[in-house]
Scaffold this active site. Structure first.
Site, short mmCIF file in Angstrom:
data_model
loop_
_atom_site.label_atom_id
_atom_site.label_comp_id
_atom_site.label_asym_id
_atom_site.label_seq_id
_atom_site.Cartn_x
_atom_site.Cartn_y
_atom_site.Cartn_z
N ARG A 1 41.01 52.17 45.04
CA ARG A 1 39.80 51.95 44.26
C ARG A 1 38.58 52.26 45.12
NH1 ARG A 1 40.79 47.30 40.70
NH2 ARG A 1 42.18 46.39 42.22
N PRO B 1 35.44 46.34 33.75
CA PRO B 1 35.09 44.97 33.33
C PRO B 1 35.56 43.94 34.36
CG PRO B 1 36.23 46.17 31.59
CD PRO B 1 36.37 46.99 32.84
N GLU B 2 34.68 43.00 34.68
CA GLU B 2 35.03 41.94 35.62
C GLU B 2 34.82 40.59 34.93
OE1 GLU B 2 33.65 42.83 39.62
OE2 GLU B 2 33.38 44.91 39.06
N LYS C 1 40.43 38.28 33.92
CA LYS C 1 40.07 39.40 33.05
C LYS C 1 40.82 39.34 31.71
CE LYS C 1 39.27 42.29 37.10
NZ LYS C 1 39.58 43.59 37.74
#
Ligand SMILES: [Zn+2]
Length: 265
Positions: free
Chosen positions: A251, A2-3, A51
């Site tokens: 990442r 989620p961003e 976030k």
């Protein structure tokens, strides 16, 4: 992951489904909140920063949540199927007489005084989705970062709201090598990168799925993210993916080696 845009969508949905009516259901499946009873309180507003989601209650407290890696909110009618409500991933259920909001796989859940909310977000950089987004401050923080531009964009203390999808897409569109030291990227390049990313994230709020290309069809909604070995939409070179960031915090960073001049591939 989620961003900022996903969090904004969740924020709007939570407020739409919960605000203005007393909670009749408030199950907090979180060790530090065991025994807390929020039934009878009313959700006043829901705010997002980066976030983080802040569910403000009329008793002066805020329920703070974070979606982390794969958290999400689902909305069901109280009389509807109970599967999602009793899922092992469910961390919180908030409900009124009309809707149940179910928070699944949340990475964070705590209660703070609404007046102390700033302590939760004080460490974050400017929120890219905010109406009063301070681009200049974000650029200053990014350029002072001692690491690659790819990692600098993901570090929420420089700029809040960007994750692996939007970092990869913006760097591709602006033809920037994710492994270039952040301090070597010019202020003008960062300005163009941030303004494209912000504009496109805001536009993605109104599309059915997250998209950077303007196309909402799955498989066509990104330039590089999730497209390993597929042809670059610009030059035809196979899209590559490599880990970016320090050990244990790596990442995946999708990129076009040719368009972005990435020598490591
Ligand atoms: Zn390319």
């Amino acid at each position: 992951m989620p961003e900022g845009d996903t969090v904004r969508r969740a924020c709007a949905q939570l407020e739409h489904h919960l605000a203005g009516q007393p909670l009749t259901v408030a199950e907090l499946r979180w060790p530090t909140l065991a025994g807390t009873d929020l039934r009878g309180t009313t959700v006043v507003t829901v705010a997002a920063y980066g976030k983080h989601l802040l569910i403000r209650l009329d008793n002066g407290w805020t329920l703070h949540t974070h979606l982390r890696m794969d958290g999400r909110w689902a909305f069901v009618a109280p009389s509807g199927p109970s599967k999602v409500r009793y899922s092992p991933q469910t961390r919180v259920v908030l409900g009124t007489s009309e809707w149940l909001a179910v928070g699944l796989s949340l990475g964070m859940l705590d209660l703070v005084r609404t007046r102390d909310e700033h302590t939760l977000i004080a460490h974050l950089g400017p929120d890219i989705m905010a109406d009063d987004f301070d681009a200049e401050e974000a650029i200053t923080r990014l350029r002072a970062f001692s690491g690659t531009i790819g990692v600098a964009l993901l570090d929420q203390t420089n700029l809040a709201g960007i994750g692996t999808f939007w970092a990869a897409e913006g760097l591709f569109v602006r033809r920037l090598d994710p492994w270039r030291p952040a301090g070597e990227v010019t202020a003008d390049q960062l300005d163009a990168l941030i303004s494209w990313t912000r504009r496109t994230m805001l536009a993605a709020l109104t599309t059915p799925i997250q998209t950077s290309t303007g196309v909402s069809a799955p498989g066509r909604n990104s330039y590089v993210h999730g497209r390993h070995r597929q042809a670059c939409r610009r030059c035809g070179t196979p899209i590559a993916v490599a880990q970016i960031g320090p050990p244990t915090k790596e990442r995946p960073m999708f990129h076009c080696p040719r368009c972005q001049g990435v020598a490591r591939d």
